[in-house]
Design an enzyme around this catalytic site. Structure first.
Site, PDB file in Angstrom:
ATOM      1  NE  ARG A 244       7.227  -2.752   6.501  1.00 18.93           N
ATOM      2  CZ  ARG A 244       5.972  -2.361   6.277  1.00 18.93           C
ATOM      3  NH1 ARG A 244       5.532  -2.181   5.054  1.00 18.93           N
ATOM      4  NH2 ARG A 244       5.155  -2.158   7.261  1.00 18.93           N
TER       5      ARG A 244
ATOM      6  CE  LYS B 260      -2.318  -0.783   3.765  1.00 16.71           C
ATOM      7  NZ  LYS B 260      -1.873  -2.090   4.270  1.00 16.71           N
TER       8      LYS B 260
ATOM      9  NE  ARG C 272       2.144  -4.200  11.285  1.00 16.89           N
ATOM     10  CZ  ARG C 272       3.007  -3.838  10.340  1.00 16.89           C
ATOM     11  NH1 ARG C 272       4.214  -4.354  10.304  1.00 16.89           N
ATOM     12  NH2 ARG C 272       2.658  -2.961   9.430  1.00 16.89           N
TER      13      ARG C 272
ATOM     14  NE  ARG D  60      -4.058  -0.906  10.103  1.00 16.83           N
ATOM     15  CZ  ARG D  60      -3.074  -0.120   9.767  1.00 16.83           C
ATOM     16  NH1 ARG D  60      -3.286   1.022   9.215  1.00 16.83           N
ATOM     17  NH2 ARG D  60      -1.842  -0.459   9.961  1.00 16.83           N
TER      18      ARG D  60
ATOM     19  NE  ARG E 291       7.186   0.753  10.943  1.00 20.74           N
ATOM     20  CZ  ARG E 291       6.241   0.911  10.019  1.00 20.74           C
ATOM     21  NH1 ARG E 291       6.379   1.829   9.080  1.00 20.74           N
ATOM     22  NH2 ARG E 291       5.153   0.182  10.014  1.00 20.74           N
TER      23      ARG E 291
END
Ligand code: AMP
Length: 238
Positions: free
Chosen positions: A143, A22, A187, A97, A176
């Protein structure tokens, strides 16, 4: 990719699990149509960094990979969407969300945007990027983020030129908090439980478009641009 400067495309909502791309696609939409990207994750991280009341509440929730309660997000999003740069349109990244957030957004746009002729009478074009689950895990585990400029890399898909180092400013890349392994699965679970109803919300109203996120990134972008331009041309206007 060519830039289109004069097109009012209205609100764009991108849906998809964490890791679906996204953020990447939002940046491409921003560059093509010169509209701002509104990422609720970024807005919340900014509140955390500034230690505002919202930031202090959101910090632990975000570190656990859970969603911040709906009603805490509304003022933050409303304030941002009222800014003048949102008039020709904007890309929402990470919002809505939950189904209540989707309902709130429609009501907000009807109340505030539909009364404002500059903004046009347009509900958001809603595009869901679909990616298979194993591919999502693979992407998320790789990531890395630059703590200085916020640029996101992926050790598997989009690595920096020098290992663990930002191409832009040379900062050492970090993982992160919400990209750590134990948080990633939480998540994805939160996405399954809470965010799928958002797709259902739009689907049941005949407003859900999909893009195949397993395709090469440029092809995903092309699908998304087509959806946005068809919508702006009138097919999705209400
Ligand atoms: P993101 O950068 O979009 O992955 O968001 C990072 C974190 O911010 C999420 O895991 C949530 O804790 C929080 N967050 C972002 N957007 C929302 C939202 N629309 N509603 C609730 N929490 C959010």
């Amino acid at each position: 990719m060519a830039q289109e400067t004069s097109r009012n495309v209205g609100p764009v909502v991108l849906l998809g699990a964490p890791g679906a791309g996204k953020g990447t696609q939002a940046k491409r939409i921003v560059a093509r149509y010169s509209i701002p990207q509104i990422s609720t994750g970024d807005l919340l991280r900014d509140h955390v960094a500034r230690a505002t009341d919202l930031g202090r509440i959101a910090k632990d929730i975000m570190a656990r990979g859970e969603l911040v309660p709906d009603d805490l997000t509304y003022d933050m999003v409303a304030q941002r969407l009222r800014q003048v740069d949102c008039e020709p349109g904007f890309v929402l990244d990470g919002f809505p969300r939950t189904a209540p957030q989707a309902g709130w957004l429609d009501a907000f746009l009807e109340n505030e945007f539909f009364d404002n002729s500059k903004r046009g009478k347009c509900l958001p074009v809603v595009i869901q990027i679909n990616v298979n689950y194993n591919e999502l895990l693979h992407r998320l585990a790789g990531r890395r983020t630059c703590p200085t400029c916020g640029r996101i890399y992926n050790v598997h898909l989009q690595s920096p030129r020098v290992a663990d180092t930002c191409d832009v400013d040379g900062s050492r890349l970090i993982i992160r908090d919400d990209d750590r392994c134990e948080v990633v699965e939480a998540r994805l679970k939160a996405y399954e439980l809470q965010t799928k109803p958002v797709a259902d919300y739009y689907w049941s109203r005949g407003r859900l478009l999909t893009a195949n996120g397993d395709l090469p990134v440029d092809e995903v972008t092309a699908q998304i641009f087509r959806a946005i331009e068809n919508h702006a041309a009138g097919s999705g206007k209400s």
